[in-house]
Design an enzyme around this catalytic site. Sequence first.
Site, PDB file in Angstrom:
ATOM      1  N   SER A  63       0.798  -1.236   0.000  1.00  0.00           N
ATOM      2  CA  SER A  63       0.000   0.000   0.000  1.00  0.00           C
ATOM      3  C   SER A  63       0.825   1.279   0.000  1.00  0.00           C
ATOM      4  O   SER A  63       0.278   2.363  -0.222  1.00  0.00           O
ATOM      5  CB  SER A  63      -0.931   0.026   1.209  1.00  0.00           C
ATOM      6  OG  SER A  63      -1.953  -0.912   1.054  1.00  0.00           O
ATOM      7  N   LYS A  66       0.397   3.458  -2.928  1.00  0.00           N
ATOM      8  CA  LYS A  66      -0.738   4.385  -3.095  1.00  0.00           C
ATOM      9  C   LYS A  66      -0.278   5.840  -3.063  1.00  0.00           C
ATOM     10  O   LYS A  66      -0.929   6.726  -3.615  1.00  0.00           O
ATOM     11  CB  LYS A  66      -1.783   4.128  -2.005  1.00  0.00           C
ATOM     12  CG  LYS A  66      -2.434   2.752  -2.129  1.00  0.00           C
ATOM     13  CD  LYS A  66      -3.289   2.412  -0.917  1.00  0.00           C
ATOM     14  CE  LYS A  66      -3.865   1.006  -1.065  1.00  0.00           C
ATOM     15  NZ  LYS A  66      -4.548   0.545   0.175  1.00  0.00           N
ATOM     16  N   TYR A 188      -3.687  -2.008 -10.370  1.00  0.00           N
ATOM     17  CA  TYR A 188      -3.672  -1.901  -8.909  1.00  0.00           C
ATOM     18  C   TYR A 188      -2.794  -2.998  -8.288  1.00  0.00           C
ATOM     19  O   TYR A 188      -1.971  -2.734  -7.399  1.00  0.00           O
ATOM     20  CB  TYR A 188      -5.099  -1.986  -8.368  1.00  0.00           C
ATOM     21  CG  TYR A 188      -5.172  -1.966  -6.867  1.00  0.00           C
ATOM     22  CD1 TYR A 188      -4.918  -0.801  -6.157  1.00  0.00           C
ATOM     23  CD2 TYR A 188      -5.483  -3.117  -6.153  1.00  0.00           C
ATOM     24  CE1 TYR A 188      -4.967  -0.788  -4.773  1.00  0.00           C
ATOM     25  CE2 TYR A 188      -5.531  -3.107  -4.771  1.00  0.00           C
ATOM     26  CZ  TYR A 188      -5.278  -1.941  -4.082  1.00  0.00           C
ATOM     27  OH  TYR A 188      -5.323  -1.935  -2.717  1.00  0.00           O
ATOM     28  N   TYR A 240      -4.410   3.398   7.786  1.00  0.00           N
ATOM     29  CA  TYR A 240      -5.669   2.649   7.971  1.00  0.00           C
ATOM     30  C   TYR A 240      -6.515   3.259   9.089  1.00  0.00           C
ATOM     31  O   TYR A 240      -6.665   4.455   9.178  1.00  0.00           O
ATOM     32  CB  TYR A 240      -5.374   1.160   8.209  1.00  0.00           C
ATOM     33  CG  TYR A 240      -4.518   0.566   7.130  1.00  0.00           C
ATOM     34  CD1 TYR A 240      -5.022   0.435   5.823  1.00  0.00           C
ATOM     35  CD2 TYR A 240      -3.213   0.165   7.384  1.00  0.00           C
ATOM     36  CE1 TYR A 240      -4.237  -0.098   4.815  1.00  0.00           C
ATOM     37  CE2 TYR A 240      -2.427  -0.370   6.374  1.00  0.00           C
ATOM     38  CZ  TYR A 240      -2.939  -0.490   5.091  1.00  0.00           C
ATOM     39  OH  TYR A 240      -2.175  -0.999   4.106  1.00  0.00           O
ATOM     40  N   VAL A 258       1.148  -3.542   3.939  1.00  0.00           N
ATOM     41  CA  VAL A 258       0.945  -4.804   4.638  1.00  0.00           C
ATOM     42  C   VAL A 258       2.201  -5.689   4.566  1.00  0.00           C
ATOM     43  O   VAL A 258       2.308  -6.694   5.285  1.00  0.00           O
ATOM     44  CB  VAL A 258      -0.303  -5.504   4.059  1.00  0.00           C
ATOM     45  CG1 VAL A 258       0.015  -6.174   2.739  1.00  0.00           C
ATOM     46  CG2 VAL A 258      -0.887  -6.513   5.030  1.00  0.00           C
TER      47      VAL A 258
END
Lengths: 304, 304, 304, 304
Positions: A63, A66, A188, A240, A258
């Site tokens: 992530s 992102k 993605y 998160y 992660v």
Amino acid sequence: MNYQTVLNEIIEEVQPSLTRGKVANYIPMLAAVPATKFGMAVQSMDGETFKVGDADEAFSIQSISKLYTLTLALKDQRRALWKRVGREPSGTPFNSLVQLEYENGIPRNPFINAGAIVIADIVRSRVADCRRALLEFVRARSDNTAIENNSEVARSERETGFRNVALANFIKSFGNIDNVVDEVLDFYFYQCSLEMSCVDLAKSVFFLANGGNCPWSGEAVLNPRQTKRINAVMLTCGTYDAVGDFAFRVGMPGKSGVGGGIVAVIPNRLSVAVWSPGLNAHGNSLAGTLALELLTTKTGISIF
Amino acid sequence: MNYQTVLNEIIEEVQPSLTRGKVANYIPMLAAVPATKFGMAVQSMDGETFKVGDADEAFSIQSISKLYTLTLALKDQRRALWKRVGREPSGTPFNSLVQLEYENGIPRNPFINAGAIVIADIVRSRVADCRRALLEFVRARSDNTAIENNSEVARSERETGFRNVALANFIKSFGNIDNVVDEVLDFYFYQCSLEMSCVDLAKSVFFLANGGNCPWSGEAVLNPRQTKRINAVMLTCGTYDAVGDFAFRVGMPGKSGVGGGIVAVIPNRLSVAVWSPGLNAHGNSLAGTLALELLTTKTGISIF
Amino acid sequence: MNYQTVLNEIIEEVQPSLTRGKVANYIPMLAAVPATKFGMAVQSMDGETFKVGDADEAFSIQSISKLYTLTLALKDQRRALWKRVGREPSGTPFNSLVQLEYENGIPRNPFINAGAIVIADIVRSRVADCRRALLEFVRARSDNTAIENNSEVARSERETGFRNVALANFIKSFGNIDNVVDEVLDFYFYQCSLEMSCVDLAKSVFFLANGGNCPWSGEAVLNPRQTKRINAVMLTCGTYDAVGDFAFRVGMPGKSGVGGGIVAVIPNRLSVAVWSPGLNAHGNSLAGTLALELLTTKTGISIF
Amino acid sequence: MNYQTVLNEIIEEVQPSLTRGKVANYIPMLAAVPATKFGMAVQSMDGETFKVGDADEAFSIQSISKLYTLTLALKDQRRALWKRVGREPSGTPFNSLVQLEYENGIPRNPFINAGAIVIADIVRSRVADCRRALLEFVRARSDNTAIENNSEVARSERETGFRNVALANFIKSFGNIDNVVDEVLDFYFYQCSLEMSCVDLAKSVFFLANGGNCPWSGEAVLNPRQTKRINAVMLTCGTYDAVGDFAFRVGMPGKSGVGGGIVAVIPNRLSVAVWSPGLNAHGNSLAGTLALELLTTKTGISIF
């Protein structure tokens, strides 16, 4: 500030915590990473890179990617982007789908999966070869042309990522994805499978500590205003459903993955990356979060 | 930095926005405040106070008071406090009650009403005369012994505050309120009815920009670590469900009230308070938010 | 049909199940009831009453009372009533408060607590002495002037019923309660504290099996159309979040209470009441539900 | 009972209501159906079929098909089925996804889309050629070998059904779908695209009014106990989030489809089907619901 001394202390102090977290195991290649890995790298304003432990070993950034796609999307699109994705923290994990429904397919922010899928859709619409563009962006930011993605990780995630397929189709049902769902998800999963080291990562986000400028490429990646804003979104949405706890304990804008990596910046002071595969209950690196907290405690540097 | 010049510019630029917001009208005394009121005050590190407009006029501080009771509770209780209230942003307003149910009566943070009611309960359990203690705390922080509460506002809120009564009883049903509900709510409505000016408010939160020290009383209100942490909680939770937008646009830890006031700090630089009664869709002062955004833009000061 | 034989068989067969449920323990007087109590009574169309076990022992009827107050409210108000309370099943228990919020303070149906509180408010507005009116209604339906309420149970529930206080105030905040909250809740806790036996209960709901007519009082309590509709609401909403399971297994419109009682009817055939204090996970009497299932199996009577 | 007279009256009385509903328009072929279509058919216990209006015209049965696949799944699987899908009403439409998340991928009942997708997965696992098996089942129940599906409707739904793709993948992420998602959805969209007339439909569900026996095929489709239970599930879950209202007004177990069809039964009395394309706010045929209400009012037949 002697960052090397600080890093040397930190790696000692986090040792007992390395095995307290839980390594992600939803795909075999992440599950296989030893919990005892630990690396950390600091990039200072005067151009020095400090590092400790496994800081040169590449791992799955997941992530953290992102942050790069959001930067790519912002360079092109700016205001229009914030009509398709919000910039508010997401509340409990429990709410992800109900909030999408309640808010008509507009994800709460670009750092939850739903939001990152919309960002991937935006980048895909703008850039002909979006994989190549992303890879080049990351290599330029990290000053390292050897960075690659791991296609086996991408394939594994694709085969088991039913929840992301659900998210993407749900958003599509609200009209907030333009491209074919499978193609958006391919991009993605590609971005999540990039592999970088702590040194790569610390360098890659240095422009966010440096008013938007990337020294090794000489490029103005973002203007100062955009840079501040990405940092604000990172602080309120980057970890998160633990953003409050992360701000409380660490006090830096940061983005976690992660795979156990976290990047963070203190504007005008430094950028930093840490890696420890064991995750806490919120899905952020347990020892990595602790290491960043120790960094702020030991240096006294904080945005607050 | 010549803050006075900046304030003079700001009051000019916000004029067209003053009437674009919606003045709170759930009780008569708030509804009666003219939308055209505007005041702003900056307290700088070198001890100077800058002000403009209606900066000396007292108004209903409402939820800004949650910052004072949290400080009082933290002074006494510290770690135990965070077992009874979280420090994560609350997501959509829609979720307030469902999250309380989902999370067994632990409010998400001390700045939503549910959390502030728990904090009021904590203060009430620790301090014999909690109203008096709060009033003295506020007067000492603001260096102004003339500050009072408005008992008519408190009574009005008490008579119409069915939702807060519901919240308090719901939390009590989970065992997270120790005192009699009515007594806790009396204190809660008392704190919301305090009346202060922008100058009072800017001074009152100066300790949060100053490592926890209050210059005029000479008191170390909080230690530096606690101070940073309150600032972190303000940034991630201080402006209802608009924390992301507020961080994005303003980039300061801040706390707003439905009376149209907002306080904010930039650590080691300044504290500031602004007042404009018209609210935006999120319940934060519309022109007040704009004024703070202009302050960061014009001075270039930001935590990011 | 020899109902006595059937009841004699049922009491034998449910014995092993009596202690598998969990007796309500949120107030002392309910917690003190032995789990081994079991009673059952059937009222047939030809005027006979069949009974077995502890069918003459009065117990706390709790939520079964919602059936009586709904009947009282319907007699007076009819269509207007369904603007203030819905008639749809409530989904998961989890949703009670969020649905109230989502649906602007209109409870989903008159048999969840929120709905029964609104019904209590309606009755209170219409009837001068609503306690007396309810007591007389229940005595007339049961043909038993000895029925009383237990004021100690009412007081206990009042003192610990924070969640009901929360519900009532929350509904009030939407404007869907007209009277003072405390007075509405006093009536609500009064109705829940009525004490009746299985024989009383079976007789009391016989009018619902009999087209709205109460034979012993000679009164047309409801017209046939209203009667059918109350039965429909019982079937779809009468047993908390287990209405589907109850319809699936038992196949009768029924209403349960946390004291372990359940009443049910088969139109034009019979009314029935059962009592066993141990509750299943949904809050319905465990052995009572089983007893009703056995009744339909053994007699072959069902609405389906 | 002269059902023909009743049907003749009903078609007159519903005329003003035909255009008050909203014809489904999410795919072109449904949108093209004239709102003025109306048909109704009653199948009585003595073998007669009564019909009126467009009762012989085939239309898209959509969700009515869920009744057939549930029957197919129940014939094979029975108890195990209820571990993979619940039998409770679903509450508000709003909750579909959040309940799936809260309840770990177990849909609330077999008649919401999520539940029907799980049922489709069950049938697919058990039957080699599930399309053929379903078609033969429907033809045998309706005594009409001319029934077909409309492949253009199936394709249209497949191409625009992003929300169903989301649901299926979300359920798969919880492990509650065994087959490949695309294959399950192909079958699901196939079943929804079957085309039948009111006469076909009334005959097809006659076994549910007849203790499980299908007279024209001579087959015991279900045993009496299973039959009662399907009727119970229809009553509590068959009409989306309007089950309470449908039971209140119509008082029959029924299943509706977005094509404007509704089937219903009164055990041991009759089965009935009605068709009117205009839908009410809950997605049930507006005039169709009214027609069924008139049928119970005029005949005095009801399960309550």
